[in-house]
Design an enzyme around this catalytic site. Sequence first.
Site, PDB file in Angstrom:
ATOM      1  N   ARG A  37     -26.856  23.571 -78.596  1.00  0.00           N
ATOM      2  CA  ARG A  37     -28.324  23.444 -78.538  1.00  0.00           C
ATOM      3  C   ARG A  37     -28.743  22.012 -78.211  1.00  0.00           C
ATOM      4  NH1 ARG A  37     -29.942  27.551 -83.460  1.00  0.00           N
ATOM      5  NH2 ARG A  37     -30.561  29.271 -82.107  1.00  0.00           N
ATOM      6  N   LYS A 204     -29.136  37.527 -90.258  1.00  0.00           N
ATOM      7  CA  LYS A 204     -30.597  37.549 -90.468  1.00  0.00           C
ATOM      8  C   LYS A 204     -31.041  39.003 -90.366  1.00  0.00           C
ATOM      9  CE  LYS A 204     -31.379  32.852 -88.787  1.00  0.00           C
ATOM     10  NZ  LYS A 204     -31.817  31.999 -87.663  1.00  0.00           N
ATOM     11  N   GLY A 362     -27.906  31.003 -81.919  1.00  0.00           N
ATOM     12  CA  GLY A 362     -27.183  29.774 -82.243  1.00  0.00           C
ATOM     13  C   GLY A 362     -25.779  30.051 -82.729  1.00  0.00           C
ATOM     14  N   GLY A 386     -33.008  35.561 -82.348  1.00  0.00           N
ATOM     15  CA  GLY A 386     -34.213  36.304 -82.716  1.00  0.00           C
ATOM     16  C   GLY A 386     -35.263  36.216 -81.611  1.00  0.00           C
TER      17      GLY A 386
HETATM   18  N1  ADP Z   1     -20.591  41.264 -92.606  1.00  0.00           N
HETATM   19  C1  ADP Z   1     -21.152  40.062 -92.750  1.00  0.00           C
HETATM   20  N2  ADP Z   1     -21.463  39.584 -93.969  1.00  0.00           N
HETATM   21  C2  ADP Z   1     -22.029  38.354 -94.119  1.00  0.00           C
HETATM   22  N3  ADP Z   1     -22.315  37.530 -93.103  1.00  0.00           N
HETATM   23  C3  ADP Z   1     -22.039  37.961 -91.864  1.00  0.00           C
HETATM   24  C4  ADP Z   1     -21.449  39.235 -91.617  1.00  0.00           C
HETATM   25  N4  ADP Z   1     -21.279  39.366 -90.279  1.00  0.00           N
HETATM   26  C5  ADP Z   1     -21.731  38.225 -89.716  1.00  0.00           C
HETATM   27  N5  ADP Z   1     -22.180  37.371 -90.639  1.00  0.00           N
HETATM   28  C6  ADP Z   1     -22.700  35.984 -90.468  1.00  0.00           C
HETATM   29  O1  ADP Z   1     -23.810  35.982 -89.607  1.00  0.00           O
HETATM   30  C7  ADP Z   1     -24.046  34.617 -89.266  1.00  0.00           C
HETATM   31  C8  ADP Z   1     -24.816  34.518 -87.984  1.00  0.00           C
HETATM   32  O2  ADP Z   1     -25.994  35.291 -88.077  1.00  0.00           O
HETATM   33  P1  ADP Z   1     -27.325  34.990 -87.260  1.00  0.00           P
HETATM   34  O3  ADP Z   1     -27.888  33.686 -87.670  1.00  0.00           O
HETATM   35  O4  ADP Z   1     -28.157  36.208 -87.459  1.00  0.00           O
HETATM   36  O5  ADP Z   1     -26.802  34.902 -85.750  1.00  0.00           O
HETATM   37  P2  ADP Z   1     -27.428  34.102 -84.503  1.00  0.00           P
HETATM   38  O6  ADP Z   1     -27.612  32.652 -84.933  1.00  0.00           O
HETATM   39  O7  ADP Z   1     -26.427  34.237 -83.405  1.00  0.00           O
HETATM   40  O8  ADP Z   1     -28.744  34.760 -84.209  1.00  0.00           O
HETATM   41  C9  ADP Z   1     -22.671  33.979 -89.200  1.00  0.00           C
HETATM   42  O9  ADP Z   1     -22.694  32.800 -89.973  1.00  0.00           O
HETATM   43  C10 ADP Z   1     -21.733  35.041 -89.782  1.00  0.00           C
HETATM   44  O10 ADP Z   1     -20.809  34.518 -90.719  1.00  0.00           O
HETATM   45  O1  X15 Z   2     -31.213  29.672 -85.225  1.00  0.00           O
HETATM   46  C1  X15 Z   2     -32.282  30.122 -84.803  1.00  0.00           C
HETATM   47  O2  X15 Z   2     -32.463  31.413 -84.469  1.00  0.00           O
HETATM   48  P1  X15 Z   2     -31.298  32.518 -84.214  1.00  0.00           P
HETATM   49  O3  X15 Z   2     -30.363  32.534 -85.419  1.00  0.00           O
HETATM   50  O4  X15 Z   2     -32.098  33.777 -84.097  1.00  0.00           O
HETATM   51  O5  X15 Z   2     -30.600  32.152 -82.942  1.00  0.00           O
HETATM   52  C2  X15 Z   2     -33.490  29.247 -84.539  1.00  0.00           C
HETATM   53  O6  X15 Z   2     -33.197  27.887 -84.766  1.00  0.00           O
HETATM   54  C3  X15 Z   2     -34.667  29.719 -85.405  1.00  0.00           C
HETATM   55  O7  X15 Z   2     -34.384  29.519 -86.758  1.00  0.00           O
HETATM   56  P2  X15 Z   2     -35.166  30.399 -87.860  1.00  0.00           P
HETATM   57  O8  X15 Z   2     -34.671  31.836 -87.702  1.00  0.00           O
HETATM   58  O9  X15 Z   2     -34.788  29.776 -89.187  1.00  0.00           O
HETATM   59  O10 X15 Z   2     -36.638  30.292 -87.562  1.00  0.00           O
END
Ligand code: ADP
Ligand code: X15
Length: 405
Positions: A37, A204, A362, A386
């Site tokens: 990023r 998330k 991310g 997201g």
């Molecule tokens: N089954 C699970 N239980 C707990 N955490 C998980 C599981 N599968 C994936 N994760 C966690 O999800 C996190 C990423 O989620 P998220 O922030 O939603 O993704 P992104 O940033 O790509 O949008 C990672 O740190 C990973 O360890």
């Molecule tokens: O990591 C982010 O989003 P992402 O996990 O959906 O890729 C952005 O920095 C937004 O963070 P936020 O979901 O705490 O508003």
Amino acid sequence: MTIRTLDSLGSLAGKTVIIRCDLNVPLKDGIITDDGRVRASLPTLQALAAQGARVVIVSHLGRPEGKPEAKYSLAPVAERLSELLGAPVAFATDTVGESAAAAASDLSDGGFALLENLRFNAGETSKDADARRTFAEQLISAVSADAFVSDGFGVVHRKQASVFELAELLPSAAGLLIESELHVLDQLTETPTRPYAVVLGGSKVSDKLGVIGHLLPKVDTLLIGGGMLFTFLAAQGFQVGASLLEKDQIETVKGYLAKAKELGVTIVLPTDVVVASKFGADAEHTVTSAETIEETPFGASGLGLDIGPDTSAAFAAVIEASHTVFWNGPMGVFELAPFAEGTRAVAAALTRVDGLGVVGGGDSAAAVRALGFTDDQFGHISTGGGASLEFLEGKRLPGLEVLGW
Ligand SMILES: Nc1ncnc2c1ncn2[C@@H]1O[C@H](COP(=O)(O)OP(=O)(O)O)[C@@H](O)[C@H]1O
Ligand SMILES: O=C(OP(=O)(O)O)[C@H](O)COP(=O)(O)O
């Protein structure tokens, strides 16, 4: 659709410009584990400096709750930015106080300052529009800003002070990262070559469950891994041990399963999962059927931390047979080696898509790089998870709308 771009701001020479980046990078013990990023933010920063603007960079990191927390400081990011820009980046230890004001007033034309984490101030994420507006006004006044550039694509789905109110209060435009993200994501919303699959995972869960209803009519197949898979298993009546579960979403998920049937959309759910005795790289773990998570030696305290090998193979087959694939959210806890295989399998399949394969988010981007893949193996790596998902569901995003999108 169009968006206001940098040229709409006219000459920025000698002007103080606040730029909202998404510098929310993964950190381990204060060390940045993936600087994607930061790198993605460079083109706009360099373009502003080349014009002779005084560049005040703002971002959040993590989810601190309106007050300072050392582990969420952007200080390590200032250092990394400075290395990558090949120029000094002054770091202000606050956002609307003396340090920010001093860093901004010391800037020369073409110089950079980074302010501390915006979310250390409750006004940034407040639900109260007046509180957000007040915080945005304080920011503008602290650094004597003349203009605002929005380039944090990962946060354009958030109605937050630095994303929305700053853009309303100052002459504002989108930066080059937002422009390039929209260019690729538009292809996914307007004319996705079919079959079109979306793969969801990550942690998330409540954010992402929310987009499924709107995404269903747009895709041919939805694959569910990561933390949200357990809410789907629970919706089918299975026990999920101590795995991530959004109990209050079970009924909603049942609705999604019914809606998918009605629309003829296939939702592919895991048939096997990796269950662990605890959360840790040294945990005992075993593969079990998705229907028998509580029947391992760990009983009801078993934690599902990855999809199993049969599921990985099934997901890979769907991905490789699709012509458009968007993937957000790791399939498991890829940061711990025993639980990285599902994510590795999905990433590998995505590199073999005959068409457009996009990774968004991310942590998802960090995961593919940590697992040894390179950016050029994918059609696009989006900095927003997201944000991309909400864009793909066709929602109007506040951080884009305010820029004329
Ligand atoms: N089954 C699970 N239980 C707990 N955490 C998980 C599981 N599968 C994936 N994760 C966690 O999800 C996190 C990423 O989620 P998220 O922030 O939603 O993704 P992104 O940033 O790509 O949008 C990672 O740190 C990973 O360890
Ligand atoms: O990591 C982010 O989003 P992402 O996990 O959906 O890729 C952005 O920095 C937004 O963070 P936020 O979901 O705490 O508003």
